[in-house]
Scaffold this motif. Sequence first.
Motif, PDB file in Angstrom:
ATOM      1  N   MET A  37     -43.232  37.970  -5.865  1.00  8.37           N
ATOM      2  CA  MET A  37     -41.947  38.614  -6.133  1.00  8.37           C
ATOM      3  C   MET A  37     -40.803  37.603  -6.074  1.00  8.37           C
ATOM      4  SD  MET A  37     -42.309  42.129  -3.905  1.00  8.37           S
ATOM      5  CE  MET A  37     -40.591  42.578  -4.173  1.00  8.37           C
ATOM      6  N   ALA A  38     -40.847  36.743  -5.068  1.00  9.40           N
ATOM      7  CA  ALA A  38     -39.721  35.840  -4.840  1.00  9.40           C
ATOM      8  C   ALA A  38     -39.638  34.748  -5.891  1.00  9.40           C
ATOM      9  CB  ALA A  38     -39.836  35.217  -3.447  1.00  9.40           C
ATOM     10  N   SER A  79     -37.696  39.525   0.513  1.00  8.72           N
ATOM     11  CA  SER A  79     -37.309  39.288   1.903  1.00  8.72           C
ATOM     12  C   SER A  79     -37.290  40.591   2.696  1.00  8.72           C
ATOM     13  CB  SER A  79     -35.931  38.622   1.943  1.00  8.72           C
ATOM     14  OG  SER A  79     -35.532  38.360   3.271  1.00  8.72           O
ATOM     15  N   ASP A  80     -36.770  41.663   2.079  1.00  8.73           N
ATOM     16  CA  ASP A  80     -36.748  42.972   2.748  1.00  8.73           C
ATOM     17  C   ASP A  80     -38.163  43.467   3.022  1.00  8.73           C
ATOM     18  OD1 ASP A  80     -34.002  42.962   2.680  1.00  8.73           O
ATOM     19  OD2 ASP A  80     -33.841  44.230   0.896  1.00  8.73           O
ATOM     20  N   LEU A  81     -39.057  43.306   2.045  1.00 10.07           N
ATOM     21  CA  LEU A  81     -40.447  43.724   2.224  1.00 10.07           C
ATOM     22  C   LEU A  81     -41.085  42.959   3.373  1.00 10.07           C
ATOM     23  CD1 LEU A  81     -43.105  45.098   1.414  1.00 10.07           C
ATOM     24  CD2 LEU A  81     -43.411  43.290  -0.309  1.00 10.07           C
ATOM     25  N   VAL A  87     -39.805  32.026   6.878  1.00  8.78           N
ATOM     26  CA  VAL A  87     -39.038  30.786   7.040  1.00  8.78           C
ATOM     27  C   VAL A  87     -38.781  30.137   5.687  1.00  8.78           C
ATOM     28  CG1 VAL A  87     -39.124  28.443   7.975  1.00  8.78           C
ATOM     29  CG2 VAL A  87     -39.798  30.370   9.410  1.00  8.78           C
ATOM     30  N   MET A  88     -39.787  30.110   4.811  1.00  5.52           N
ATOM     31  CA  MET A  88     -39.610  29.494   3.497  1.00  5.52           C
ATOM     32  C   MET A  88     -38.577  30.242   2.665  1.00  5.52           C
ATOM     33  SD  MET A  88     -40.151  27.170   1.331  1.00  5.52           S
ATOM     34  CE  MET A  88     -41.576  26.232   1.854  1.00  5.52           C
ATOM     35  N   ILE A  89     -38.570  31.564   2.745  1.00  6.99           N
ATOM     36  CA  ILE A  89     -37.575  32.334   2.000  1.00  6.99           C
ATOM     37  C   ILE A  89     -36.182  32.031   2.526  1.00  6.99           C
ATOM     38  CG2 ILE A  89     -36.684  34.682   1.707  1.00  6.99           C
ATOM     39  CD1 ILE A  89     -39.414  35.614   1.033  1.00  6.99           C
ATOM     40  N   ARG A 114     -30.415  29.339   3.969  1.00  4.05           N
ATOM     41  CA  ARG A 114     -30.110  29.791   5.322  1.00  4.05           C
ATOM     42  C   ARG A 114     -30.914  28.937   6.302  1.00  4.05           C
ATOM     43  NH1 ARG A 114     -31.253  36.131   3.839  1.00  4.05           N
ATOM     44  NH2 ARG A 114     -29.498  36.464   2.408  1.00  4.05           N
ATOM     45  N   LEU A 115     -30.558  27.652   6.372  1.00  6.93           N
ATOM     46  CA  LEU A 115     -31.378  26.716   7.119  1.00  6.93           C
ATOM     47  C   LEU A 115     -31.320  26.974   8.622  1.00  6.93           C
ATOM     48  CD1 LEU A 115     -30.879  23.352   5.209  1.00  6.93           C
ATOM     49  CD2 LEU A 115     -32.494  25.189   4.814  1.00  6.93           C
TER      50      LEU A 115
END
Length: 549
Positions: free
Chosen positions: A82-83, A93-95, A116-118, A124-125
């Motif tokens: 999806m991403a 991200s929500d899922l 973390v990867m998303i 958003r580090l």
Amino acid sequence: MPGPVPDSADYGKELRRLVTRVPRSPEHAQQRVRAALLLGRVLVGRSRPAEAETVLAAALDSGVAVPLTEHISAVHTRVTNMAWSLRRIEEASDLLDRTIAAVGAERAGVLHGTRVMIAVTLDRLHEAVALGDRALDMDSPDIGLAQAVVPTVAFARAELGDPAGGLELLDRYQEASDDWDTEALLLANSVSARCTSLLGHLRPAAAALDSVHRYDPGHGRPVLLQALLDRCRLLRMLGQPQQAVALLRGAIASETAHAYPVASAWPLAQLAGALAESGNHAEALRTLVEVRSMRGEVVASPITEDEIDYENALLIAHTGDHSAAAAQAVTLAERAAAAGRTVRAATALLLAARLTEGAAVRYQHQALLRAARATGGLIAVFADYTEALTDGDGATLTEASRRLADMGALPLASEAAAQAARAYRASGQFGKSRKSLAACQELLRGCSTMLPPWLEEDGRHERDSASLTPREQEVAALAAAGMSNRDIAGRLVVSVRTVENHLHRIYHKLGITARNELKRGLEKLIGRPRDGERMPSLRLLGATSEHVA
């Protein structure tokens, strides 16, 4: 069921038959769902993301319980699909958040790494580091969790200006990493080399990356594509842009060079920068056109976009428009600094200072320079170099040149020495100026580059190529390569009439009257490849963008 999925059309067909043949009775529901989850993974592996999403969504939303490991593996597959393939990253991200909450953080395993990867992809580090640290603080994180989280968190730490912290995290898990998957281990080694280079050890970092020769054959992270990009970046810093060009050409031509979340445009953008540094400005411009045509094909990652924008500014500088390039670099530095990415911000700010002798950054970015000094290593030298250019400080420029040379960054060291000579000359210290020039020449003998054009001109007005707009330079480069007006219009997404109007203005500015004079006129304007460095035409010129990676 978790693990490698056979990549064959027959296997996919057999799964489809299994899904359709299993009776729909309640006692066979789990069998049908498990088969569907596996089919979804196969469809992702065969680059059919929309079909995969339909299958995975139906199976995961069916309410039928499957073994936890299979459920987590399927959610990971669906979220990444999806991403990065469907570009629905916020929805993914929500899922992910809902799934981790449902199964419990202690049992979510690899999903923490996906989360973390998303966060990194969304720029958003700080959040990525916090999420990763929290996951690793759980009692005895298993191998799957550690290998999914540690390399990405180390990368985020480095980008935020803490390469020492990133290296410390990797070292903490070095013994345990012997049991990691090959791809995770190689990613960790790549991030380790990146941290090492930022701490100022460029040659050892480049040597560590020399052993990376292959790409991830699946559709997960392009572990070795990222490693190759880091290796090429180091080769350019060490004064070997021609080697970087050769490696990048191979990566772009390779059918195994996947994109996650490294967009296909990123290696092309770095190729454009390396070509410019090699003196092949016309092909660099053509490559930049290809980069622009590919942007937007994958999810937009601010980190990737900024890498591409940096190479764009560098190329503009090499082709003569120094003020426009400096303005782009300052904008990039401010954007990266706002996101906390000290490394990219400091590198972009230094480029702006190099192009304008500090005028573009004078007194405006002290907070960023302080953060860069706190990073230490290479980035701290960049901060001192930037400020020395702003102040016209020959002594500090000389010291920056020495430190860069010790690290192996010979092109930048020679440039700093030349700028020190200019600063000394401006203050009447002619003996020190001559000494700095001699040091510059000695450093150049140690690498295969020359001083960049903004220093070669040594005070003259910007080159006449600045009189060609960026779009005119692109049209001229494509026409000189033999493309028709219609093909150029298709590549640049403009009308044929617009291309004709551009060419009319280009002919006038170059003082030519025929198309077959374009190549000579363009080379005279923006520079021609140096002896021994002529490259064949970029393979991509005759191909559509989907053939690139």
